[in-house]
Design a protein around this motif. Sequence first.
Motif, mmCIF file in Angstrom:
data_model
loop_
_atom_site.group_PDB
_atom_site.id
_atom_site.type_symbol
_atom_site.label_atom_id
_atom_site.label_comp_id
_atom_site.label_asym_id
_atom_site.label_seq_id
_atom_site.Cartn_x
_atom_site.Cartn_y
_atom_site.Cartn_z
ATOM 1 N N PHE A 76 0.398 -1.348 0.079
ATOM 2 C CA PHE A 76 -0.022 0.351 0.124
ATOM 3 C C PHE A 76 0.448 1.051 -0.129
ATOM 4 O O PHE A 76 0.193 2.328 -0.201
ATOM 5 N N TYR A 77 1.751 1.310 0.647
ATOM 6 C CA TYR A 77 2.997 2.548 0.924
ATOM 7 C C TYR A 77 4.514 2.026 0.034
ATOM 8 O O TYR A 77 4.416 1.060 0.321
ATOM 9 N N ASP A 78 4.431 2.933 -0.791
ATOM 10 C CA ASP A 78 5.561 3.306 -1.082
ATOM 11 C C ASP A 78 6.966 3.920 -1.146
ATOM 12 O O ASP A 78 8.557 3.736 -1.277
ATOM 13 N N GLY A 79 6.800 3.828 0.601
ATOM 14 C CA GLY A 79 7.885 4.962 0.609
ATOM 15 C C GLY A 79 8.298 6.211 1.211
ATOM 16 O O GLY A 79 8.763 6.889 1.813
ATOM 17 N N TYR A 80 7.769 6.792 -0.130
ATOM 18 C CA TYR A 80 7.452 8.314 -0.341
ATOM 19 C C TYR A 80 6.634 9.145 0.825
ATOM 20 O O TYR A 80 5.694 8.594 1.123
ATOM 21 N N SER A 81 7.537 10.147 1.388
ATOM 22 C CA SER A 81 7.238 10.999 1.890
ATOM 23 C C SER A 81 7.350 12.405 2.218
ATOM 24 O O SER A 81 8.294 12.928 0.914
ATOM 25 N N VAL A 82 6.362 13.742 2.559
ATOM 26 C CA VAL A 82 6.660 14.856 2.076
ATOM 27 C C VAL A 82 7.020 15.207 3.412
ATOM 28 O O VAL A 82 6.341 14.775 4.974
ATOM 29 N N GLN A 83 8.027 17.237 3.532
ATOM 30 C CA GLN A 83 7.725 17.671 5.197
ATOM 31 C C GLN A 83 6.999 18.498 4.463
ATOM 32 O O GLN A 83 6.888 19.072 3.287
ATOM 33 N N VAL A 84 6.093 18.822 5.776
ATOM 34 C CA VAL A 84 5.916 19.966 6.529
ATOM 35 C C VAL A 84 6.130 21.382 6.889
ATOM 36 O O VAL A 84 6.848 20.072 7.980
ATOM 37 N N GLY A 85 6.617 22.161 6.852
ATOM 38 C CA GLY A 85 7.025 23.100 7.604
ATOM 39 C C GLY A 85 5.536 23.469 8.213
ATOM 40 O O GLY A 85 5.222 23.799 8.002
ATOM 41 N N VAL A 86 5.355 23.655 9.319
ATOM 42 C CA VAL A 86 4.757 25.046 10.042
ATOM 43 C C VAL A 86 4.938 26.049 10.677
ATOM 44 O O VAL A 86 5.740 26.164 11.482
ATOM 45 N N ASP A 87 4.373 27.454 10.564
ATOM 46 C CA ASP A 87 4.719 28.654 10.765
ATOM 47 C C ASP A 87 4.313 28.694 12.383
ATOM 48 O O ASP A 87 3.248 28.287 12.644
ATOM 49 N N ALA A 88 4.627 30.334 13.102
ATOM 50 C CA ALA A 88 3.351 30.579 14.240
ATOM 51 C C ALA A 88 2.799 30.942 13.980
ATOM 52 O O ALA A 88 1.643 30.773 15.001
ATOM 53 N N LYS A 89 2.031 30.881 12.927
ATOM 54 C CA LYS A 89 0.935 31.148 12.201
ATOM 55 C C LYS A 89 0.023 29.930 12.538
ATOM 56 O O LYS A 89 -1.463 30.299 11.950
ATOM 57 N N GLY A 90 0.721 28.989 12.465
ATOM 58 C CA GLY A 90 -0.054 27.444 12.148
ATOM 59 C C GLY A 90 -0.299 27.065 10.700
ATOM 60 O O GLY A 90 -0.819 26.274 10.190
ATOM 61 N N ARG A 91 0.325 28.043 9.788
ATOM 62 C CA ARG A 91 0.206 27.895 8.239
ATOM 63 C C ARG A 91 1.862 26.650 7.721
ATOM 64 O O ARG A 91 2.526 26.771 8.500
ATOM 65 N N GLY A 92 1.032 25.837 6.367
ATOM 66 C CA GLY A 92 2.163 25.127 6.233
ATOM 67 C C GLY A 92 2.605 24.751 5.469
ATOM 68 O O GLY A 92 1.736 25.635 4.589
ATOM 69 N N THR A 93 3.028 24.990 5.232
ATOM 70 C CA THR A 93 4.321 25.291 3.807
ATOM 71 C C THR A 93 4.815 23.608 3.658
ATOM 72 O O THR A 93 5.423 23.021 4.237
ATOM 73 N N LEU A 94 5.211 23.170 1.882
ATOM 74 C CA LEU A 94 5.992 21.922 1.893
ATOM 75 C C LEU A 94 7.054 21.769 2.339
ATOM 76 O O LEU A 94 7.774 23.011 1.577
ATOM 77 N N GLY A 95 8.130 21.379 2.558
ATOM 78 C CA GLY A 95 9.720 21.595 2.528
ATOM 79 C C GLY A 95 10.724 20.775 1.832
ATOM 80 O O GLY A 95 10.570 19.916 1.383
#
Length: 92
Positions: free
Chosen positions: A73-92
């Motif tokens: 079911f899972y190929d091992g691929y993942s992403v990192q998400v950074g979250v700023d002080a306001k709780g907004r996420g960005t892909l890392g």
Amino acid sequence: MDPKFKFFEKVIVSSDEPSLKTINGRSGAILGISEDSGHGFSYSAHIYEYGEVWVVMESDLEPTGEFDSREAFYDGYSVQVGVDAKGRGTLG
């Protein structure tokens, strides 16, 4: 109370529930487990025949005694998400 099924355990949907008519009798594998106080465990079950994940109550599933692999079911691929002080996420 512990859940009856474990991750990647193969199951058969066995239910009289009208909302599960489409998948009744079909086999699947457990990909998620959730507990709701008062209602027991529900499971995210990948239904092989349809390639879809359905939410099914524990009482509507039967064990097969078999397990699938995580890699099915899972190929091992993942992403990192950074979250700023306001709780907004960005892909890392």
